[in-house]
Design an enzyme around this catalytic site. Structure first.
Site, mmCIF file in Angstrom:
data_model
loop_
_atom_site.group_PDB
_atom_site.id
_atom_site.type_symbol
_atom_site.label_atom_id
_atom_site.label_comp_id
_atom_site.label_asym_id
_atom_site.label_seq_id
_atom_site.Cartn_x
_atom_site.Cartn_y
_atom_site.Cartn_z
ATOM 1 C CG HIS A 17 -1.952 1.071 1.225
ATOM 2 N ND1 HIS A 17 -3.204 0.914 1.785
ATOM 3 C CD2 HIS A 17 -1.932 2.337 0.737
ATOM 4 C CE1 HIS A 17 -3.904 2.028 1.650
ATOM 5 N NE2 HIS A 17 -3.140 2.926 1.018
ATOM 6 C CG HIS A 19 -1.340 6.217 -2.580
ATOM 7 N ND1 HIS A 19 -2.473 6.029 -3.330
ATOM 8 C CD2 HIS A 19 -1.623 5.768 -1.334
ATOM 9 C CE1 HIS A 19 -3.413 5.494 -2.560
ATOM 10 N NE2 HIS A 19 -2.924 5.326 -1.342
ATOM 11 C CG HIS A 198 -7.665 3.273 -0.478
ATOM 12 N ND1 HIS A 198 -6.936 2.703 -1.481
ATOM 13 C CD2 HIS A 198 -6.816 4.105 0.181
ATOM 14 C CE1 HIS A 198 -5.692 3.157 -1.431
ATOM 15 N NE2 HIS A 198 -5.592 4.011 -0.436
ATOM 16 C CD GLU A 201 -7.659 6.432 4.298
ATOM 17 O OE1 GLU A 201 -8.197 6.389 3.174
ATOM 18 O OE2 GLU A 201 -6.581 7.038 4.524
ATOM 19 C CG ASP A 279 -1.732 5.656 2.734
ATOM 20 O OD1 ASP A 279 -1.922 5.479 1.522
ATOM 21 O OD2 ASP A 279 -2.614 6.071 3.510
ATOM 22 C CG ASP A 280 -0.122 8.942 0.585
ATOM 23 O OD1 ASP A 280 -0.006 8.908 -0.642
ATOM 24 O OD2 ASP A 280 -1.159 8.585 1.185
HETATM 25 N N1 ADE Z 1 -4.607 8.775 -2.063
HETATM 26 C C1 ADE Z 1 -3.367 8.834 -1.566
HETATM 27 N N2 ADE Z 1 -3.370 8.426 -0.290
HETATM 28 C C2 ADE Z 1 -4.653 8.103 0.032
HETATM 29 C C3 ADE Z 1 -5.298 7.604 1.182
HETATM 30 N N3 ADE Z 1 -4.644 7.374 2.317
HETATM 31 N N4 ADE Z 1 -6.624 7.398 1.125
HETATM 32 C C4 ADE Z 1 -7.297 7.643 0.016
HETATM 33 N N5 ADE Z 1 -6.736 8.095 -1.101
HETATM 34 C C5 ADE Z 1 -5.419 8.320 -1.111
HETATM 35 ZN ZN ZN Z 2 -3.789 4.771 0.439
#
Ligand code: ADE
Ligand code: ZN
Length: 339
Positions: A17, A19, A198, A201, A279-280
């Protein structure tokens, strides 16, 4: 703690996971803005970092979409992707299955082929030069329409010869339930693509149920709120579907106010196949090892728990059974030598 860090780094693991656009570090953002003559609303790396104060998912997404404006050329996408692979290779990550958001780029006039070919070139070099294997997942932006998702699926068809192996669903969750994309996911399934989404969340357990029952996904991204529904939790524990949990993301986006409240331990105790992911990472304060360490410390995870999370990441990946077995055998060897 450094013993635990060494243990985490030594274990082979997969990141499921991530991005790619969320791995855009402030330094690279400034560098690409200069290279491409793009004006940023920030004057320095410190100003960029100061802007990363989020109260929810949408706060983050607004800044994330703005940040990706600096990505213009195939070389930019190459540089972004290769920098991520270098970081995780140093943390014992042996395989990654990464998302990108083509609609975030085509909507700004950057061609689908520019984005995709830059990423794929770096993924190929990641295997050759760093020994990290990979798969690419194309995500649909759920705040956009079903029609736009279908157009993106059509545009991506030349890459469905094994280069893009799965579709995902991301962006603003509330108000955009999985059901909105049932027909697009059915079309993707007919093209033999793997499916992830997703759900849970910020959205309720009902969105997780929709992702499972309507979209028929192969893997669930986040899924934290699943445990609010005991019946669904039991069903997903029995199915063995993998959950890609992202602890530092959940903290930074205020899904939990303290890591000690993170549901990861409860999810593991309920028998869910939990994995740890970043994630990011450029926005949330850490890559794989930082995510493992944050939950290990807050939830008092022991080495067996950590080894299980790494096993789950391999089992939950789209690797072949033979490839999985090779990584699992190495995990077992390393875990038993660290007892
Ligand atoms: N796009 C990038 N990170 C995300 C996240 N945590 N949830 C939804 N969309 C995303
Ligand atoms: Zn994500």
């Amino acid at each position: 703690m450094s013993d635990l860090r060494n243990f985490i780094n030594a274990l082979p693991k997969a990141e499921l996971h991530l991005h790619l656009e969320g791995s855009l570090e402030p330094e690279m953002m400034m560098h690409l803005a200069t290279r491409n003559n793009i004006e940023l609303p920030y004057q320095s790396v410190d100003e960029i970092k100061d802007a990363y104060n989020f109260s929810n998912l949408q706060d983050f997404l607004d800044i994330y979409y703005q940040g990706m404006n600096v990505l213009q050329t195939e070389q930019d996408f190459y540089d972004l992707t290769f920098a991520y692979l270098k970081k995780v290779a140093d943390e014992g990550v042996v395989h990654v299955e990464v998302f990108y958001d083509p609609q975030g780029h085509t909507s700004r006039g950057v061609a689908f082929s520019t984005v995709t070919n830059g990423i794929l070139h770096a993924l190929d070099d990641g295997l050759e030069k760093l020994g990290v294997s990979s798969e690419l997942i194309m995500s649909f932006l759920r705040h956009l329409s079903e029609e736009e998702a279908f157009a993106t699926l059509e545009e991506a068809k030349p890459w469905f010869d094994g280069r893009i192996v799965a579709v995902g669903l991301d962006s603003s969750e509330m108000g955009h339930p999985p059901s909105k994309f049932e027909r697009v996911f059915e079309a993707a399934r007919d093209l033999d693509l793997k499916l992830v989404a997703h759900a849970g969340e910020e959205g309720p357990a009902e969105y997780v149920r929709e992702a499972i029952e309507l979209l028929k996904i192969d893997r669930l991204d986040h899924g934290n709120r699943t445990i609010e529904d005991a019946d669904l939790t039991q069903k997903l524990a029995q199915s063995g579907i993998a959950f890609t949990v992202c602890p530092l993301s959940n903290l930074k986006l205020c899904g939990v106010m303290d890591m000690k409240e993170h549901p990861l331990r409860k999810m593991m105790d309920a028998g869910l196949k939990v994995t740890v992911n970043s994630d990011d990472p450029a926005y949330f304060g850490g890559y794989m090892t930082a995510n493992f360490l944050s939950v290990a410390e807050a939830l008092a995870l022991n080495k067996d728990d950590i080894a299980l999370l790494c096993r789950n990441s391999i089992e939950g990946s789209f690797l072949t059974d033979k490839e999985k077995q090779q990584h699992l055998d190495r995990i077992d060897n390393i875990a038993s030598s660290h007892k």
